[in-house]
Design a protein around this motif. Structure first.
Motif, PDB file in Angstrom:
ATOM      1  N   GLY A  60       0.806  -1.210  -0.053  1.00  0.00           N
ATOM      2  CA  GLY A  60      -0.176  -0.060  -0.130  1.00  0.00           C
ATOM      3  C   GLY A  60       0.859   1.281  -0.120  1.00  0.00           C
ATOM      4  N   THR A 111      -3.945   3.643   1.300  1.00  0.00           N
ATOM      5  CA  THR A 111      -4.368   2.893   0.228  1.00  0.00           C
ATOM      6  C   THR A 111      -3.637   1.465   0.292  1.00  0.00           C
ATOM      7  N   VAL A 112      -4.444   0.470   0.918  1.00  0.00           N
ATOM      8  CA  VAL A 112      -3.722  -0.620   0.853  1.00  0.00           C
ATOM      9  C   VAL A 112      -3.650  -1.621  -0.619  1.00  0.00           C
ATOM     10  N   ASP A 144      -2.540  -0.041  -3.072  1.00  0.00           N
ATOM     11  CA  ASP A 144      -1.748   0.715  -4.095  1.00  0.00           C
ATOM     12  C   ASP A 144      -0.266  -0.081  -3.962  1.00  0.00           C
ATOM     13  N   GLU A 145       0.665  -0.020  -4.814  1.00  0.00           N
ATOM     14  CA  GLU A 145       1.812  -0.779  -4.795  1.00  0.00           C
ATOM     15  C   GLU A 145       3.255   0.343  -5.006  1.00  0.00           C
TER      16      GLU A 145
END
Length: 418
Positions: free
Chosen positions: A136, A192-193, A195-196
Protein backbone atom coordinates in the motif's frame (compact mmCIF):
# COMPACT_ATOMS: atom_id res chain seq x y z
CA UNK A 1 -0.40 -4.49 -38.89
CA UNK A 2 3.07 -3.06 -38.42
CA UNK A 3 3.18 -0.40 -35.66
CA UNK A 4 6.07 1.96 -34.98
CA UNK A 5 6.24 3.13 -31.35
CA UNK A 6 8.25 6.32 -30.85
CA UNK A 7 9.96 6.16 -27.47
CA UNK A 8 11.08 3.33 -25.14
CA UNK A 9 10.28 4.76 -21.74
CA UNK A 10 7.81 3.00 -19.48
CA UNK A 11 4.93 4.34 -21.62
CA UNK A 12 6.29 3.28 -25.01
CA UNK A 13 7.59 -0.08 -23.79
CA UNK A 14 4.25 -0.89 -22.16
CA UNK A 15 2.44 0.06 -25.36
CA UNK A 16 4.77 -2.23 -27.32
CA UNK A 17 4.00 -5.13 -24.99
CA UNK A 18 0.25 -4.86 -25.41
CA UNK A 19 0.46 -4.20 -29.14
CA UNK A 20 2.40 -7.43 -29.70
CA UNK A 21 -0.08 -9.28 -27.50
CA UNK A 22 -2.82 -7.98 -29.79
CA UNK A 23 -1.04 -9.63 -32.71
CA UNK A 24 0.72 -6.64 -34.28
CA UNK A 25 4.28 -6.47 -35.57
CA UNK A 26 5.97 -3.82 -33.42
CA UNK A 27 9.12 -1.76 -33.79
CA UNK A 28 10.21 0.67 -31.06
CA UNK A 29 12.47 3.64 -31.83
CA UNK A 30 14.57 5.09 -29.01
CA UNK A 31 17.31 7.71 -29.10
CA UNK A 32 19.05 6.34 -25.99
CA UNK A 33 21.11 3.15 -25.89
CA UNK A 34 18.45 1.22 -23.99
CA UNK A 35 14.93 1.32 -22.63
CA UNK A 36 13.87 3.48 -19.70
CA UNK A 37 16.89 5.79 -19.63
CA UNK A 38 15.16 9.16 -19.41
CA UNK A 39 12.09 10.10 -17.37
CA UNK A 40 11.43 6.48 -16.38
CA UNK A 41 14.96 5.97 -15.06
CA UNK A 42 14.72 6.94 -11.37
CA UNK A 43 11.23 8.16 -10.59
CA UNK A 44 9.45 7.90 -7.25
CA UNK A 45 8.41 4.29 -7.72
CA UNK A 46 4.75 4.52 -6.68
CA UNK A 47 1.73 2.93 -8.35
CA UNK A 48 -0.38 5.61 -6.69
CA UNK A 49 -3.92 5.07 -7.98
CA UNK A 50 -5.60 6.50 -4.93
CA UNK A 51 -3.50 9.63 -4.54
CA UNK A 52 -4.96 11.15 -7.66
CA UNK A 53 -5.53 14.80 -6.80
CA UNK A 54 -3.81 16.77 -9.59
CA UNK A 55 -1.42 19.66 -8.99
CA UNK A 56 -4.17 21.90 -10.40
CA UNK A 57 -6.76 22.10 -7.61
CA UNK A 58 -8.56 24.90 -5.75
CA UNK A 59 -5.73 25.34 -3.23
CA UNK A 60 -2.96 25.57 -5.85
CA UNK A 61 -3.08 29.33 -6.72
CA UNK A 62 -2.58 30.36 -3.08
CA UNK A 63 0.23 27.85 -2.65
CA UNK A 64 1.97 29.14 -5.75
CA UNK A 65 1.88 32.65 -4.35
CA UNK A 66 3.33 31.38 -1.07
CA UNK A 67 6.09 29.48 -2.87
CA UNK A 68 7.16 32.37 -5.12
CA UNK A 69 10.85 33.10 -4.71
CA UNK A 70 11.56 29.89 -2.78
CA UNK A 71 14.32 27.95 -4.50
CA UNK A 72 13.22 24.76 -2.71
CA UNK A 73 9.47 25.21 -3.37
CA UNK A 74 7.58 21.97 -4.20
CA UNK A 75 6.26 23.58 -7.40
CA UNK A 76 8.61 26.18 -8.85
CA UNK A 77 7.82 28.32 -11.87
CA UNK A 78 10.89 29.85 -13.46
CA UNK A 79 9.20 32.39 -15.68
CA UNK A 80 10.71 32.46 -19.15
CA UNK A 81 10.12 34.32 -22.39
CA UNK A 82 8.32 31.22 -23.62
CA UNK A 83 4.72 31.56 -24.78
CA UNK A 84 4.17 27.83 -24.32
CA UNK A 85 5.01 28.11 -20.63
CA UNK A 86 2.64 31.07 -20.20
CA UNK A 87 -0.14 29.31 -22.10
CA UNK A 88 0.36 26.20 -20.00
CA UNK A 89 0.29 28.28 -16.81
CA UNK A 90 -2.98 29.99 -17.73
CA UNK A 91 -4.53 26.64 -18.62
CA UNK A 92 -3.31 25.27 -15.30
CA UNK A 93 -5.10 28.04 -13.42
CA UNK A 94 -8.32 27.29 -15.34
CA UNK A 95 -8.11 23.68 -14.14
CA UNK A 96 -8.01 24.79 -10.49
CA UNK A 97 -11.79 25.11 -10.06
CA UNK A 98 -13.56 22.58 -7.86
CA UNK A 99 -15.64 21.25 -10.76
CA UNK A 100 -12.64 20.71 -13.06
CA UNK A 101 -10.61 19.16 -10.27
CA UNK A 102 -13.41 16.69 -9.53
CA UNK A 103 -13.70 15.78 -13.22
CA UNK A 104 -9.94 15.32 -13.56
CA UNK A 105 -9.75 13.16 -10.42
CA UNK A 106 -12.42 10.87 -11.91
CA UNK A 107 -10.41 10.46 -15.11
CA UNK A 108 -7.15 9.85 -13.27
CA UNK A 109 -8.65 7.32 -10.84
CA UNK A 110 -10.50 5.39 -13.56
CA UNK A 111 -7.36 5.02 -15.67
CA UNK A 112 -5.28 4.24 -12.60
CA UNK A 113 -7.53 1.41 -11.40
CA UNK A 114 -7.50 -0.15 -14.87
CA UNK A 115 -3.75 0.27 -15.14
CA UNK A 116 -3.00 -1.28 -11.76
CA UNK A 117 -5.14 -4.28 -12.64
CA UNK A 118 -3.33 -4.59 -15.97
CA UNK A 119 0.08 -4.44 -14.25
CA UNK A 120 -0.94 -7.13 -11.78
CA UNK A 121 -2.12 -9.37 -14.61
CA UNK A 122 1.11 -8.77 -16.55
CA UNK A 123 3.14 -9.64 -13.45
CA UNK A 124 1.18 -12.83 -12.87
CA UNK A 125 1.57 -13.82 -16.52
CA UNK A 126 5.29 -13.12 -16.87
CA UNK A 127 6.79 -13.21 -13.37
CA UNK A 128 8.54 -9.89 -14.10
CA UNK A 129 10.67 -8.62 -11.20
CA UNK A 130 11.27 -4.95 -10.41
CA UNK A 131 11.67 -4.67 -6.60
CA UNK A 132 7.92 -4.32 -6.25
CA UNK A 133 6.10 -4.24 -2.91
CA UNK A 134 2.39 -4.70 -2.29
CA UNK A 135 2.19 -2.90 1.04
CA UNK A 136 0.00 0.00 0.00
CA UNK A 137 0.82 3.71 0.08
CA UNK A 138 0.60 5.79 3.25
CA UNK A 139 -0.02 9.51 2.75
CA UNK A 140 0.80 11.64 5.79
CA UNK A 141 0.10 15.30 6.52
CA UNK A 142 2.13 17.68 8.67
CA UNK A 143 -0.06 20.73 7.97
CA UNK A 144 -3.53 21.06 9.49
CA UNK A 145 -4.77 23.20 6.61
CA UNK A 146 -3.58 20.63 4.06
CA UNK A 147 -5.20 17.83 6.06
CA UNK A 148 -8.50 19.73 6.19
CA UNK A 149 -8.32 20.45 2.44
CA UNK A 150 -7.69 16.76 1.69
CA UNK A 151 -11.07 15.58 2.95
CA UNK A 152 -13.20 16.56 -0.05
CA UNK A 153 -10.82 15.21 -2.75
CA UNK A 154 -10.59 11.97 -0.75
CA UNK A 155 -14.36 11.62 -0.89
CA UNK A 156 -14.32 12.20 -4.66
CA UNK A 157 -11.69 9.49 -5.08
CA UNK A 158 -13.67 7.05 -2.94
CA UNK A 159 -16.79 7.68 -5.04
CA UNK A 160 -14.82 6.55 -8.08
CA UNK A 161 -13.55 3.35 -6.51
CA UNK A 162 -10.37 4.34 -4.69
CA UNK A 163 -9.83 2.46 -1.41
CA UNK A 164 -8.80 5.48 0.62
CA UNK A 165 -9.00 5.26 4.44
CA UNK A 166 -8.44 8.39 6.53
CA UNK A 167 -6.22 7.90 9.60
CA UNK A 168 -5.31 9.50 12.90
CA UNK A 169 -1.64 10.30 13.61
CA UNK A 170 -1.37 7.24 15.87
CA UNK A 171 -2.76 5.03 13.11
CA UNK A 172 -0.20 6.48 10.70
CA UNK A 173 2.68 5.56 13.03
CA UNK A 174 1.19 2.12 13.67
CA UNK A 175 1.34 1.39 9.95
CA UNK A 176 4.86 2.81 9.52
CA UNK A 177 6.76 2.75 12.84
CA UNK A 178 9.73 4.54 11.21
CA UNK A 179 7.60 7.71 11.45
CA UNK A 180 7.49 7.52 15.26
CA UNK A 181 10.14 10.21 15.57
CA UNK A 182 7.94 12.58 13.55
CA UNK A 183 4.72 11.74 15.42
CA UNK A 184 4.43 15.26 16.91
CA UNK A 185 4.48 16.77 13.38
CA UNK A 186 1.79 14.50 11.87
CA UNK A 187 -1.82 15.71 11.95
CA UNK A 188 -3.40 12.90 9.94
CA UNK A 189 -3.00 10.55 7.04
CA UNK A 190 -4.61 8.24 4.54
CA UNK A 191 -3.87 4.68 3.51
CA UNK A 192 -4.56 2.79 0.31
CA UNK A 193 -3.75 -0.86 0.89
CA UNK A 194 -4.20 -1.85 -2.77
CA UNK A 195 -1.56 0.53 -4.10
CA UNK A 196 1.98 -0.66 -4.83
CA UNK A 197 5.53 0.46 -5.38
CA UNK A 198 8.41 -0.68 -7.54
CA UNK A 199 11.34 0.44 -9.66
CA UNK A 200 9.92 1.85 -12.91
CA UNK A 201 13.31 1.87 -14.61
CA UNK A 202 13.93 -1.78 -13.79
CA UNK A 203 10.39 -2.66 -14.90
CA UNK A 204 10.94 -0.92 -18.23
CA UNK A 205 14.23 -2.68 -18.88
CA UNK A 206 12.81 -6.10 -17.95
CA UNK A 207 9.65 -5.56 -19.98
CA UNK A 208 11.75 -4.57 -23.00
CA UNK A 209 13.52 -7.94 -22.71
CA UNK A 210 10.17 -9.72 -22.59
CA UNK A 211 9.01 -7.72 -25.61
CA UNK A 212 12.11 -8.69 -27.58
CA UNK A 213 11.60 -12.34 -26.67
CA UNK A 214 8.05 -12.02 -28.01
CA UNK A 215 9.28 -10.59 -31.33
CA UNK A 216 9.27 -6.82 -30.78
CA UNK A 217 12.19 -4.99 -32.44
CA UNK A 218 13.93 -2.17 -30.54
CA UNK A 219 16.07 0.22 -32.56
CA UNK A 220 18.22 2.00 -29.96
CA UNK A 221 20.47 5.00 -30.60
CA UNK A 222 17.92 5.99 -33.23
CA UNK A 223 16.68 9.58 -33.15
CA UNK A 224 13.35 10.46 -34.73
CA UNK A 225 13.46 14.00 -36.10
CA UNK A 226 10.28 14.20 -38.14
CA UNK A 227 7.38 12.44 -39.81
CA UNK A 228 6.19 12.54 -43.40
CA UNK A 229 2.49 13.06 -44.05
CA UNK A 230 0.59 12.57 -47.29
CA UNK A 231 -3.13 12.34 -47.91
CA UNK A 232 -4.04 12.67 -44.25
CA UNK A 233 -1.81 9.90 -42.98
CA UNK A 234 1.79 9.38 -41.90
CA UNK A 235 3.87 7.73 -44.62
CA UNK A 236 7.09 7.35 -42.63
CA UNK A 237 9.32 8.69 -39.89
CA UNK A 238 12.70 10.24 -40.56
CA UNK A 239 15.44 8.89 -38.31
CA UNK A 240 19.16 9.22 -37.74
CA UNK A 241 21.06 6.14 -36.55
CA UNK A 242 24.08 5.97 -34.26
CA UNK A 243 26.46 5.86 -37.24
CA UNK A 244 25.05 9.14 -38.53
CA UNK A 245 23.12 7.62 -41.40
CA UNK A 246 19.61 8.79 -42.24
CA UNK A 247 16.60 6.72 -43.22
CA UNK A 248 12.82 6.82 -43.48
CA UNK A 249 11.03 4.00 -41.67
CA UNK A 250 7.52 3.02 -42.67
CA UNK A 251 4.68 1.23 -40.91
CA UNK A 252 0.90 0.99 -40.93
CA UNK A 253 0.42 2.92 -37.68
CA UNK A 254 2.52 5.18 -35.46
CA UNK A 255 2.28 5.81 -31.70
CA UNK A 256 3.91 8.90 -30.18
CA UNK A 257 5.25 8.13 -26.69
CA UNK A 258 7.91 10.83 -26.52
CA UNK A 259 6.92 12.41 -23.21
CA UNK A 260 7.79 16.10 -23.00
CA UNK A 261 9.08 16.04 -26.58
CA UNK A 262 5.79 14.87 -28.07
CA UNK A 263 4.41 18.36 -28.89
CA UNK A 264 7.32 19.16 -31.20
CA UNK A 265 6.87 15.90 -33.09
CA UNK A 266 3.16 16.34 -33.83
CA UNK A 267 2.87 20.12 -34.16
CA UNK A 268 3.83 20.15 -37.88
CA UNK A 269 0.82 17.88 -38.47
CA UNK A 270 -1.74 20.26 -37.00
CA UNK A 271 -1.89 18.61 -33.55
CA UNK A 272 -1.49 21.00 -30.62
CA UNK A 273 -0.61 19.24 -27.34
CA UNK A 274 -0.58 21.40 -24.22
CA UNK A 275 2.30 19.58 -22.54
CA UNK A 276 5.08 21.33 -20.65
CA UNK A 277 8.13 19.68 -19.04
CA UNK A 278 8.05 19.61 -15.24
CA UNK A 279 11.52 18.79 -13.99
CA UNK A 280 11.32 16.33 -11.11
CA UNK A 281 14.12 15.28 -8.79
CA UNK A 282 14.95 12.04 -7.05
CA UNK A 283 17.50 10.87 -4.52
CA UNK A 284 18.54 7.23 -4.16
CA UNK A 285 20.65 5.93 -1.27
CA UNK A 286 21.49 2.60 0.35
CA UNK A 287 19.72 1.65 3.55
CA UNK A 288 22.09 2.40 6.45
CA UNK A 289 19.97 1.10 9.33
CA UNK A 290 17.05 -1.22 8.50
CA UNK A 291 15.46 -0.52 11.90
CA UNK A 292 15.19 3.18 11.10
CA UNK A 293 14.21 2.87 7.43
CA UNK A 294 10.61 2.91 6.22
CA UNK A 295 9.05 -0.23 4.73
CA UNK A 296 5.77 1.19 3.43
CA UNK A 297 5.72 3.54 0.45
CA UNK A 298 4.97 7.06 1.70
CA UNK A 299 3.74 10.40 0.41
CA UNK A 300 4.75 13.54 2.31
CA UNK A 301 2.01 15.99 1.43
CA UNK A 302 3.58 19.23 2.66
CA UNK A 303 6.84 18.71 0.77
CA UNK A 304 5.24 16.89 -2.19
CA UNK A 305 7.71 14.02 -1.87
CA UNK A 306 7.24 10.28 -2.28
CA UNK A 307 9.31 7.63 -0.50
CA UNK A 308 9.69 4.10 -1.84
CA UNK A 309 11.66 1.11 -0.60
CA UNK A 310 13.36 -0.60 -3.54
CA UNK A 311 15.11 -3.64 -2.13
CA UNK A 312 18.01 -2.33 -0.03
CA UNK A 313 17.67 1.16 -1.50
CA UNK A 314 15.64 4.18 -0.49
CA UNK A 315 14.16 6.25 -3.31
CA UNK A 316 12.81 9.71 -2.55
CA UNK A 317 11.38 11.81 -5.36
CA UNK A 318 9.20 14.77 -6.03
CA UNK A 319 8.93 18.52 -6.56
CA UNK A 320 8.30 20.07 -9.95
CA UNK A 321 10.30 22.83 -11.62
CA UNK A 322 8.90 24.45 -14.75
CA UNK A 323 12.03 25.69 -16.46
CA UNK A 324 11.78 24.58 -20.07
CA UNK A 325 13.89 21.61 -21.15
CA UNK A 326 16.73 22.34 -18.74
CA UNK A 327 18.10 19.18 -17.09
CA UNK A 328 20.69 20.75 -14.79
CA UNK A 329 20.63 19.41 -11.24
CA UNK A 330 19.82 22.22 -8.82
CA UNK A 331 21.85 21.51 -5.64
CA UNK A 332 19.43 23.50 -3.47
CA UNK A 333 16.53 21.26 -4.45
CA UNK A 334 18.63 18.09 -4.06
CA UNK A 335 19.77 19.16 -0.59
CA UNK A 336 16.20 20.01 0.42
CA UNK A 337 15.12 16.42 -0.30
CA UNK A 338 18.02 14.95 1.70
CA UNK A 339 17.30 17.36 4.55
CA UNK A 340 13.67 16.21 4.70
CA UNK A 341 14.75 12.54 4.72
CA UNK A 342 17.07 13.19 7.64
CA UNK A 343 14.39 15.15 9.46
CA UNK A 344 11.85 12.34 9.20
CA UNK A 345 14.14 9.27 9.25
CA UNK A 346 17.48 10.24 10.81
CA UNK A 347 20.12 7.61 10.17
CA UNK A 348 17.90 5.47 7.93
CA UNK A 349 19.83 6.04 4.71
CA UNK A 350 23.50 6.43 3.88
CA UNK A 351 23.44 10.03 2.70
CA UNK A 352 27.17 9.89 1.89
CA UNK A 353 26.29 7.56 -0.99
CA UNK A 354 23.25 9.48 -2.19
CA UNK A 355 22.87 9.73 -5.96
CA UNK A 356 20.81 12.46 -7.55
CA UNK A 357 18.76 12.42 -10.73
CA UNK A 358 16.38 14.66 -12.60
CA UNK A 359 13.91 14.00 -15.41
CA UNK A 360 11.30 15.90 -17.39
CA UNK A 361 7.76 14.83 -16.60
CA UNK A 362 5.37 15.55 -19.52
CA UNK A 363 2.73 17.52 -17.64
CA UNK A 364 -0.65 18.58 -18.97
CA UNK A 365 -2.45 21.36 -17.04
CA UNK A 366 -5.01 18.83 -15.76
CA UNK A 367 -2.54 15.93 -15.28
CA UNK A 368 -4.85 13.90 -17.55
CA UNK A 369 -2.81 12.33 -20.38
CA UNK A 370 -3.42 12.27 -24.12
CA UNK A 371 -4.31 8.72 -25.16
CA UNK A 372 -6.04 7.93 -28.44
CA UNK A 373 -6.48 8.95 -32.05
CA UNK A 374 -5.47 12.12 -33.87
CA UNK A 375 -6.73 13.94 -36.96
CA UNK A 376 -4.07 12.01 -38.90
CA UNK A 377 -5.63 8.64 -39.66
CA UNK A 378 -2.79 6.34 -38.61
CA UNK A 379 -1.18 8.51 -35.91
CA UNK A 380 -1.91 7.81 -32.23
CA UNK A 381 -0.95 9.40 -28.92
CA UNK A 382 0.14 7.87 -25.61
CA UNK A 383 1.77 10.78 -23.83
CA UNK A 384 1.40 13.60 -21.32
CA UNK A 385 1.19 11.42 -18.19
CA UNK A 386 2.90 13.98 -15.97
CA UNK A 387 3.52 12.70 -12.45
CA UNK A 388 1.65 9.42 -13.05
CA UNK A 389 3.46 7.77 -15.95
CA UNK A 390 4.45 4.70 -13.93
CA UNK A 391 0.96 4.46 -12.42
CA UNK A 392 -0.81 4.71 -15.80
CA UNK A 393 1.69 2.95 -18.09
CA UNK A 394 0.12 -0.48 -18.40
CA UNK A 395 -3.46 0.79 -18.65
CA UNK A 396 -2.46 3.34 -21.29
CA UNK A 397 -0.55 0.77 -23.31
CA UNK A 398 -3.38 -1.74 -23.14
CA UNK A 399 -5.91 0.92 -24.13
CA UNK A 400 -3.93 2.22 -27.11
CA UNK A 401 -3.46 -1.36 -28.33
CA UNK A 402 -7.23 -1.81 -28.19
CA UNK A 403 -7.86 1.43 -30.06
CA UNK A 404 -5.37 0.59 -32.83
CA UNK A 405 -6.96 -2.87 -33.09
CA UNK A 406 -10.40 -1.28 -33.59
CA UNK A 407 -11.72 -2.17 -30.13
CA UNK A 408 -13.16 -0.03 -27.34
CA UNK A 409 -10.98 -0.14 -24.20
CA UNK A 410 -12.95 -1.37 -21.15
CA UNK A 411 -12.27 1.71 -19.03
CA UNK A 412 -14.31 4.87 -18.45
CA UNK A 413 -11.83 7.39 -19.78
CA UNK A 414 -12.25 10.27 -22.24
CA UNK A 415 -9.86 9.12 -24.94
CA UNK A 416 -8.22 11.77 -27.09
CA UNK A 417 -9.43 12.86 -30.52
CA UNK A 418 -6.67 15.39 -31.25
Amino acid sequence: MHVLVLGAGVIGTSAAWYLQKAGHQVTVLERQGGAGRETSFANGGQISVSHAEPWANPSAPLKLMKWLGREDAPLLFRLRADWRQWRWGLSFLRECTAARTSRNIAQIVNLGLYSRQSLQELRAETGIQYDHLERGILHFYTSQSEWDAAQEPAEVMRRHGADLDMLTPDQVVAIEPALAGARDKIVGGSMTVADESGDAGMFTRELAKLCEAAGVSFLYNTTVFGMNEEGGEITGVRVRSEDGSYATLQADAYVVCLGSYSPMMVRPHGIDLNIYPAKGYSVSMPVADPDKAYHVSLTDDEYKLVFSRLGNRLRIAGTAELNGYNLDLNPVRCEAIVRRVEELFPGAGDTSQASFWTGLRPLTPSNVPYIGRTRVRNLYLDTGHGTLGWTHACGSGRAIADIISGNNPPVDFAFTQA
